[in-house]
Design an enzyme around this catalytic site. Structure first.
Site, PDB file in Angstrom:
ATOM      1  N   ASP A   1      11.105  -4.853   7.262  1.00  0.00           N
ATOM      2  CA  ASP A   1      10.345  -5.626   6.285  1.00  0.00           C
ATOM      3  C   ASP A   1      11.327  -6.460   5.468  1.00  0.00           C
ATOM      4  OD1 ASP A   1       8.792  -6.543   4.222  1.00  0.00           O
ATOM      5  OD2 ASP A   1       7.774  -4.646   3.875  1.00  0.00           O
TER       6      ASP A   1
ATOM      7  N   VAL B   1       0.821  -1.226   0.000  1.00  0.00           N
ATOM      8  CA  VAL B   1       0.000   0.000   0.000  1.00  0.00           C
ATOM      9  C   VAL B   1       0.853   1.274   0.000  1.00  0.00           C
ATOM     10  CG1 VAL B   1      -2.052  -1.014   1.092  1.00  0.00           C
ATOM     11  CG2 VAL B   1      -0.260  -0.037   2.534  1.00  0.00           C
TER      12      VAL B   1
HETATM   13  N1  LIG Z   1       1.590   7.850  -3.532  1.00  0.00           N
HETATM   14  C1  LIG Z   1       2.135   7.080  -4.434  1.00  0.00           C
HETATM   15  N2  LIG Z   1       2.112   7.411  -5.739  1.00  0.00           N
HETATM   16  C2  LIG Z   1       2.670   6.609  -6.680  1.00  0.00           C
HETATM   17  N3  LIG Z   1       3.261   5.442  -6.425  1.00  0.00           N
HETATM   18  C3  LIG Z   1       3.315   5.048  -5.140  1.00  0.00           C
HETATM   19  C4  LIG Z   1       2.772   5.831  -4.081  1.00  0.00           C
HETATM   20  N4  LIG Z   1       2.983   5.162  -2.915  1.00  0.00           N
HETATM   21  C5  LIG Z   1       3.628   4.030  -3.222  1.00  0.00           C
HETATM   22  N5  LIG Z   1       3.830   3.940  -4.554  1.00  0.00           N
HETATM   23  C6  LIG Z   1       4.477   2.829  -5.287  1.00  0.00           C
HETATM   24  O1  LIG Z   1       3.810   1.622  -4.920  1.00  0.00           O
HETATM   25  C7  LIG Z   1       4.755   0.545  -4.802  1.00  0.00           C
HETATM   26  C8  LIG Z   1       4.668  -0.066  -3.410  1.00  0.00           C
HETATM   27  O2  LIG Z   1       5.086   0.925  -2.484  1.00  0.00           O
HETATM   28  P1  LIG Z   1       5.901   0.572  -1.161  1.00  0.00           P
HETATM   29  O3  LIG Z   1       7.057  -0.312  -1.458  1.00  0.00           O
HETATM   30  O4  LIG Z   1       6.138   1.839  -0.448  1.00  0.00           O
HETATM   31  O5  LIG Z   1       4.777  -0.288  -0.414  1.00  0.00           O
HETATM   32  P2  LIG Z   1       4.908  -1.208   0.879  1.00  0.00           P
HETATM   33  O6  LIG Z   1       3.590  -1.169   1.540  1.00  0.00           O
HETATM   34  O7  LIG Z   1       6.087  -0.803   1.687  1.00  0.00           O
HETATM   35  O8  LIG Z   1       5.170  -2.603   0.204  1.00  0.00           O
HETATM   36  P3  LIG Z   1       5.573  -4.007   0.934  1.00  0.00           P
HETATM   37  O9  LIG Z   1       4.406  -4.443   1.717  1.00  0.00           O
HETATM   38  O10 LIG Z   1       5.870  -4.910  -0.234  1.00  0.00           O
HETATM   39  O11 LIG Z   1       6.787  -3.700   1.756  1.00  0.00           O
HETATM   40  C9  LIG Z   1       6.121   1.152  -5.116  1.00  0.00           C
HETATM   41  O12 LIG Z   1       6.404   0.930  -6.464  1.00  0.00           O
HETATM   42  C10 LIG Z   1       5.934   2.631  -4.856  1.00  0.00           C
HETATM   43  O13 LIG Z   1       6.796   3.415  -5.634  1.00  0.00           O
END
Ligand SMILES: Nc1ncnc2c1ncn2[C@@H]1O[C@H](COP(=O)(O)OP(=O)(O)OP(=O)(O)O)[C@@H](O)[C@H]1O
Length: 351
Positions: free
Chosen positions: A44, A18
Site C-alpha cells: 500500500d 477500514v
Molecule cells: N479495531 C480497531 N480499533 C481501534 N482503532 C483501529 C482499529 N482498526 C484500525 N484502527 C485505526 O484506524 C486507522 C486506520 O487503520 P489502518 O491503517 O489499519 O487502515 P487501512 O485500511 O490499512 O488504511 P489505508 O487504506 O489508508 O491503508 C488507524 O489509525 C488504526 O489505528
C-alpha cells in the site's frame, strides 16, 4: 488459518481506512506466535505497517519485528519505486525510456497505430494496479530463493479496493496485449530481412522482447498466486457501516468472478459491549447492528466466515504513551539505543 506447515499467502484487502494494515499486522503476529516464520508485506503506497509495529520498516528490506516468539519479518515495498526500478532497467538498455523501449522493438509507430493495444501508453503511464503487481511479483521472486524458504505464512496488506480490482484484471490485459505485440513482432521480423533492418538493431529488439516477455511471465505468476486455492486466501476487511458492507459485497462478487479464493470477512471496529451507552454510542451501536444484519442477508457475504474485531482504545493510549516516552527519553536520558530499559518498556507497550 494457523494449521498446517505448508506455505500460505493471505491477502488482506478492502475499502481505504477500514483497518487492513492493523488486521494484517495482528494476523502476522498471531501466525508468528503460533510457530510460523512469517513475513508481512505492505504494498500500500500509504504505508502504516511501521506505525502498527512502532518500528521503522521503510527502505524496502526485510526487517525483523521485535516481540513475537517465532521469526516475524516485515517489508514495506514502495510500489512506485518498484515501477521506477522497472523503468530504469529498460532505460539501461540504451534507450531513453519506455517509449524508446517500444521503439527499440521497432514497434513504436505500430503500437501507437494499434490503439486498442494501448501498450506504449500503458508502459509510459501504467494503469493503477501495475505498480502493485510489480511489487507483489518482486516479493514472489525473492521468496522463491532458498534463503527465504523458511517462511510458512506470508501476509499481504494490499492497497484499497479499486487498486486491487484493477490489479486482478491487469495480468489478463497484459497477457493479451504483450502476447499480441510479441506475435506481431515475430511476424514482422520473420517477413523479410529488409524490414528487419528498417526496424533497428536485432539485439536491441531481442532485449526489449525479453523484457516484455519477462514482465508478462511475472504478471502471470501474480495472477496464478491470487487464484491458487491451495495456497492463497483473500480476506476482506470491512467495518460495520452500510456503505462499507455494500462495497465489500461488490468486492466479494468481483473476487469470485475472477476466481480468487475468498472465505473470510473481518468486520473491524465493532463497539465492545458496554453496560451503558451515551446517546452517540447508542446510535452507533444501532447502525452497526443494522450493518451486521445486512451481512447475514447479503448473497455474496453471508456464506463467508465472519470474524468480528472490536474497536480498541489501545492504539490511542499507545500513541500517547509512546510520544510521551520518546519525549522523556529525548529530554532526560541518553539516546534510546544505549538505554537498556527502553526495549523492555517498548515490549510492555506492544503487549
Ligand atoms: N479495531 C480497531 N480499533 C481501534 N482503532 C483501529 C482499529 N482498526 C484500525 N484502527 C485505526 O484506524 C486507522 C486506520 O487503520 P489502518 O491503517 O489499519 O487502515 P487501512 O485500511 O490499512 O488504511 P489505508 O487504506 O489508508 O491503508 C488507524 O489509525 C488504526 O489505528
Amino acid at each position: 488459518m494457523v494449521s498446517g506447515t505448508k506455505r500460505k499467502y493471505y491477502m488482506l484487502g478492502g475499502k481505504g481506512g477500514v483497518g487492513k494494515t492493523s488486521c494484517a499486522a495482528s494476523l502476522a503476529v498471531k501466525f508468528a506466535n503460533s510457530g510460523h516464520p512469517t513475513l508481512v508485506v505492505s504494498t500500500d503506497p500509504a504505508h502504516s505497517l511501521s506505525d502498527s509495529f512502532a518500528q521503522d520498516l521503510t527502505g524496502g528490506l526485510l526487517i525483523p519485528v521485535e516481540g513475537p516468539e517465532s521469526p516475524l519479518y516485515a517489508l514495506e515495498i514502495n510500489p512506485e519505486k518498484a515501477r521506477e526500478e522497472f523503468r530504469n532497467t529498460t532505460k539501461s538498455d540504451g534507450g531513453s525510456g519506455l517509449k524508446d523501449f517500444m521503439d527499440g522493438m521497432g514497434l513504436g509507430m505500430l503500437a501507437e497505430q494499434l490503439g486498442e493495444l494501448k501498450l506504449g501508453e500503458l508502459l509510459d503511464t501504467p494503469p493503477p494496479g501495475l505498480d502493485e503487481a510489480i511489487a507483489i511479483s518482486k516479493v514472489m521472486q525473492f521468496l522463491e530463493s532458498p534463503e527465504y524458504s523458511m517462511f510458512t505464512r506470508i501476509v499481504f496488506d494490499t492497497a484499497p479496493t479499486g487498486h486491487t480490482l484493477r490489479l486482478l484484471s491487469l495480468p489478463d490485459f497484459l497477457d493479451a496485449s504483450i502476447g499480441k505485440i510479441l506475435k506481431l513482432r515475430q511476424k514482422i521480423v520473420s517477413a523479410t530481412s529488409a524490414i528487419k533492418s528498417v526496424f533497428g538493431q536485432e539485439e536491441t529488439q531481442q532485449n526489449a522482447s525479453d523484457k516484455l516477455e519477462r514482465l508478462r511471465e511475472r504478471m502471470v505468476k501474480v495472477r496464478e498466486l491470487f487464484r491458487n486455492t491451495d495456497s492463497t486466501e483473500f480476506v476482506i476487511v470491512t467495518i460495520p457501516t452500510v456503505m462499507a458492507i455494500s462495497e465489500s459485497s461488490r468486492l466479494c462478487a468481483s473476487l469470485k468472478k475472477e476466481n480468487v479464493p475468498v472465505k473470510r470477512l473481518i468486520v473491524n471496529q465493532i463497539l465492545p459491549p458496554s453496560p451503558s451507552d451515551c446517546k452517540f454510542c447508542a446510535m452507533k451501536r444501532k447502525d452497526q447492528m443494522r450493518a451486521l444484519d445486512m451481512i447475514c442477508g447479503d448473497p455474496e457475504l453471508s456464506s463467508l466466515t465472519l470474524i468480528q474485531a472490536p474497536l480498541v482504545y489501545v492504539d490511542y493510549w499507545f500513541r500517547i504513551y509512546k510520544r510521551t516516552l520518546d519525549t522523556v527519553l529525548e529530554q532526560h536520558q541518553p539516546p534510546p539505543t544505549t538505554i537498556c530499559g527502553w526495549r523492555s518498556q517498548k515490549s510492555y507497550i506492544m503487549a
